[in-house]
Design a protein around this motif. Structure first.
Motif, PDB file in Angstrom:
ATOM      1  N   THR A   1       0.857  -1.183   0.000  1.00 10.20           N
ATOM      2  CA  THR A   1       0.000   0.000   0.000  1.00 10.20           C
ATOM      3  C   THR A   1       0.897   1.238   0.000  1.00 10.20           C
ATOM      4  O   THR A   1       2.082   1.169   0.335  1.00 10.20           O
TER       5      THR A   1
ATOM      6  N   GLN B   1       2.503   1.702   3.340  1.00 15.19           N
ATOM      7  CA  GLN B   1       3.647   0.821   3.602  1.00 15.19           C
ATOM      8  C   GLN B   1       4.906   1.327   2.898  1.00 15.19           C
ATOM      9  O   GLN B   1       5.983   1.362   3.490  1.00 15.19           O
TER      10      GLN B   1
ATOM     11  N   ASP C   1      -5.040   2.299  -0.324  1.00 15.50           N
ATOM     12  CA  ASP C   1      -5.026   1.851   1.073  1.00 15.50           C
ATOM     13  C   ASP C   1      -5.420   0.384   1.117  1.00 15.50           C
ATOM     14  O   ASP C   1      -5.650  -0.239   0.079  1.00 15.50           O
ATOM     15  N   GLU C   2      -5.538  -0.167   2.323  1.00 11.03           N
ATOM     16  CA  GLU C   2      -5.771  -1.608   2.451  1.00 11.03           C
ATOM     17  C   GLU C   2      -7.051  -2.066   1.773  1.00 11.03           C
ATOM     18  O   GLU C   2      -7.176  -3.227   1.382  1.00 11.03           O
ATOM     19  N   ASN C   3      -8.041  -1.168   1.686  1.00  8.85           N
ATOM     20  CA  ASN C   3      -9.345  -1.574   1.153  1.00  8.85           C
ATOM     21  C   ASN C   3      -9.457  -1.418  -0.361  1.00  8.85           C
ATOM     22  O   ASN C   3     -10.470  -1.767  -0.946  1.00  8.85           O
TER      23      ASN C   3
END
Lengths: 292, 298
Positions: free
Chosen positions: B124, B127, B223-225
């Motif tokens: 991401t 990260q 992002d994560e989603n």
């Protein structure tokens, strides 16, 4: 009468030439000083010389400390001297005392060619050849570090050290060697105990000049040392030297800002360092000539 | 002595170069700046010179910072920049009577690359930022092997350095990041380092439509989603789902005229945009066409 005037004119011409050189040198010194003063005033001598963090384009906290750069520069330079001095002096001793005239004829031009290799080429070899080799040899993720820079600089200062040391060693009077041999010393003993020590001041001067070249070298270290602006912890750290900082940042910096002046201040410190090295070598060389 | 004289000569030449402003007449002009854009601009200039044999265009790199400083000092016709000109730089330019005009010539997806043996293939933006800030130092923290991360990036005179810091790192780069001299050197570094990570213009990661041997391109999510998407797909760049896409610029001093204008018209034409695609970058979208139209007044 006419001839006298002509000679005067020639004399004047040469004097003017050397005067120009002196003016240029003083001019450089003046530009460095006058552009450094605002930096010292705005940053403060204390931060400049004692902070290890150099980050003029920082997001949050702008800092102008040259300590890590000075340490990096000295580390790379001293490393290169440790490698090049024994190798250079031994080669010089071999060329002037032991090699046959034929070997000499081959070796001398080869060493001169070494001096002619552009530093970009040497830097490139540092990236594609030496770096990976260092990484393999020491089990590191990559070889872009101080050691890589040291080895490259050693290669680059070798020609200076070899040719000047060789001059010094061949200048040792024949009588010294003959006396030593007559006392029953072997050729090896004569070389190590008599010839090289007699030439020591010349050799020292050669080393100093080689070191001057190493400190000021830019391109090869810029390419091969990884340019991480931290305080180095070992010879396997990536380092950023003073010359690399100036070379990288001077192109982008807006004129007459603190950052601009700070780069001049780095240049001034570098100039003083190389000047000191050259001065010392000059003094040593002078002493050596007096002995002659 | 020789060295000092050489320095003196260099000084004189630099002064002369600084004073003599290069005019875009006589069939010659100069483009300088961004290293990311050097190959792209070289190809564009060549294509233009093929169509207009009487023209000579010189293209050199040096970094976006160098290009922008040059346009502010009015040294050449066009600057290459992979970042936008800053407010402070705009001000400096105006003080000198220069009005930089922004022209978007192509789009770039800034690719995050790792060694092909690295099992990590998705990251991401957060990260990646944490890695380059020095907060994540081991590959195991992002699902890889237990290996220390080595970071390859650009130097501070690079537009890529600035862009990546603004949009991904959002803080200061770690002092451990190695600052390489150009995109090609970053690729070289990551190729020989199985714990390396680097960021480069997408044009430097591909060779004839394929990712260079030994290199792996990381798919990036906002992002994560969000979905992890590749910078290789032009659709991801055009619709903005690849999070680190950016415009590449020419900056001119005032409205381009004469030959420079002809060149810009060529760059923005379908033909010119095809050259950008062939160089590994992406064509500009309607949004940027609108911006160009506004800035150029055409």
């Amino acid at each position: 009468m006419r001839r006298e005037r002509k000679e005067r004119a020639i004399e004047l011409f040469f004097m003017l030439n050397s005067l120009v050189v002196i003016i240029v040198l003083l001019g450089i010194f003046y530009i460095l000083i006058s552009n450094s003063i605002p930096a010292f005033r705005e940053i403060g001598l204390r931060e400049f010389f004692t902070s290890a963090r150099w980050n003029p384009t920082s997001y949050s906290q702008i800092e102008y400390g040259i300590l890590s750069q000075v340490v990096s520069t000295l580390m790379v330079t001293i490393g290169s001297m440790i490698l090049s001095v024994p190798l250079g002096v031994a080669t010089a001793a071999y060329i002037s005392e032991l090699a046959s005239p034929k070997t000499k004829q081959v070796l001398k031009p080869v060493i001169e060619i070494l001096a002619g290799i552009p530093s970009v080429v040497i830097g490139f070899l540092g990236i594609v050849l030496l770096g990976p080799a260092i990484a393999r040899a020491f089990g590191l993720p990559n070889g872009l570090n101080a050691l890589n820079g040291s080895i490259l600089l050693a290669i680059m200062s070798l020609p200076t050290i070899i040719s000047l040391s060789e001059d010094a060693i061949s200048a040792v009077p024949r009588e010294y060697k003959n006396a030593s041999l007559a006392l029953g010393a072997s050729r090896w003993q004569t070389l190590i105990k008599v010839t090289v020590p007699s030439a020591l001041s010349g050799i020292t001067a050669a080393i100093m000049l080689g070191m001057g070249r190493a400190i000021g070298e830019t391109m090869a270290v810029l390419m091969a040392t990884g340019n991480a602006p931290r305080m180095p912890s070992s010879i396997f750290s990536s380092v950023q030297t003073m010359t690399a900082t100036i070379a990288i940042e001077l192109g982008e910096v807006p004129h007459h800002t603190t950052h601009y002046y700070a780069l001049f201040a780095v240049g001034l410190v570098l100039f003083i360092m190389t000047f000191a090295v050259n001065l010392v070598s000059d003094i040593i060389l002078h002493k050596y000539e007096e002995v002659e | 002595m020789k060295k000092v004289l050489l320095v003196a000569f260099l000084m004189v030449f630099t002064l002369m170069a600084g004073m003599g402003q290069v005019e875009a007449n006589d069939g010659f002009f100069e483009i300088r700046g961004s290293d990311t854009q050097v190959n792209l601009t070289g190809n564009l200039a060549e294509a233009f010179m093929d169509l207009n044999p009487e023209t000579v265009i010189s293209v050199t790199g040096g970094g976006s910072g160098t290009g922008i400083a040059g346009i502010i000092n009015n040294q050449f016709a066009l600057a290459n920049s992979s970042r936008e000109i800053s407010e402070a730089e705009m001000e400096q330019a105006r003080e000198r009577g220069v009005e930089p005009v922004r022209i978007v010539i192509a789009l770039d997806a800034l690719s995050v690359v790792v060694h092909e043996d690295n099992p990590v293939s998705e990251l991401t933006v957060d990260q990646i930022g944490a890695i380059f800030r020095g907060e994540i130092t081991n590959w195991s923290e992002v699902g890889g092997e237990d290996k220390e991360i080595s970071m390859y990036g650009r130097q501070s005179n690079s537009g890529t350095y600035v862009f990546f810091r603004e949009y991904v790192v959002k803080g200061d780069y770690s002092d451990d990041k190695m600052r390489m001299n150009g995109n090609a050197q970053i690729v070289e570094g990551v190729l020989s380092d199985d714990s390396g990570i680097g960021y480069v213009g997408v044009g430097y990661t591909v060779d004839e439509g394929e990712v260079i041997d030994g290199l792996k391109m990381v798919n990036v999510a906002i992002d994560e989603n969000s979905p992890y998407v590749s910078p290789m797909d032009p659709a991801n760049v055009a619709d903005g789902s690849y999070p680190v896409a950016r415009p590449l610029h020419h900056y001119s001093n005032g409205q381009p005229e004469g030959m420079v204008r002809e060149y810009i018209e060529f760059v923005l034409s379908d033909e010119g945009q095809q050259v950008a695609v062939d160089s590994g970058f992406y064509p500009i979208t309607d949004e940027y066409r609108e911006i160009n139209r506004e800035n150029l007044g055409w």
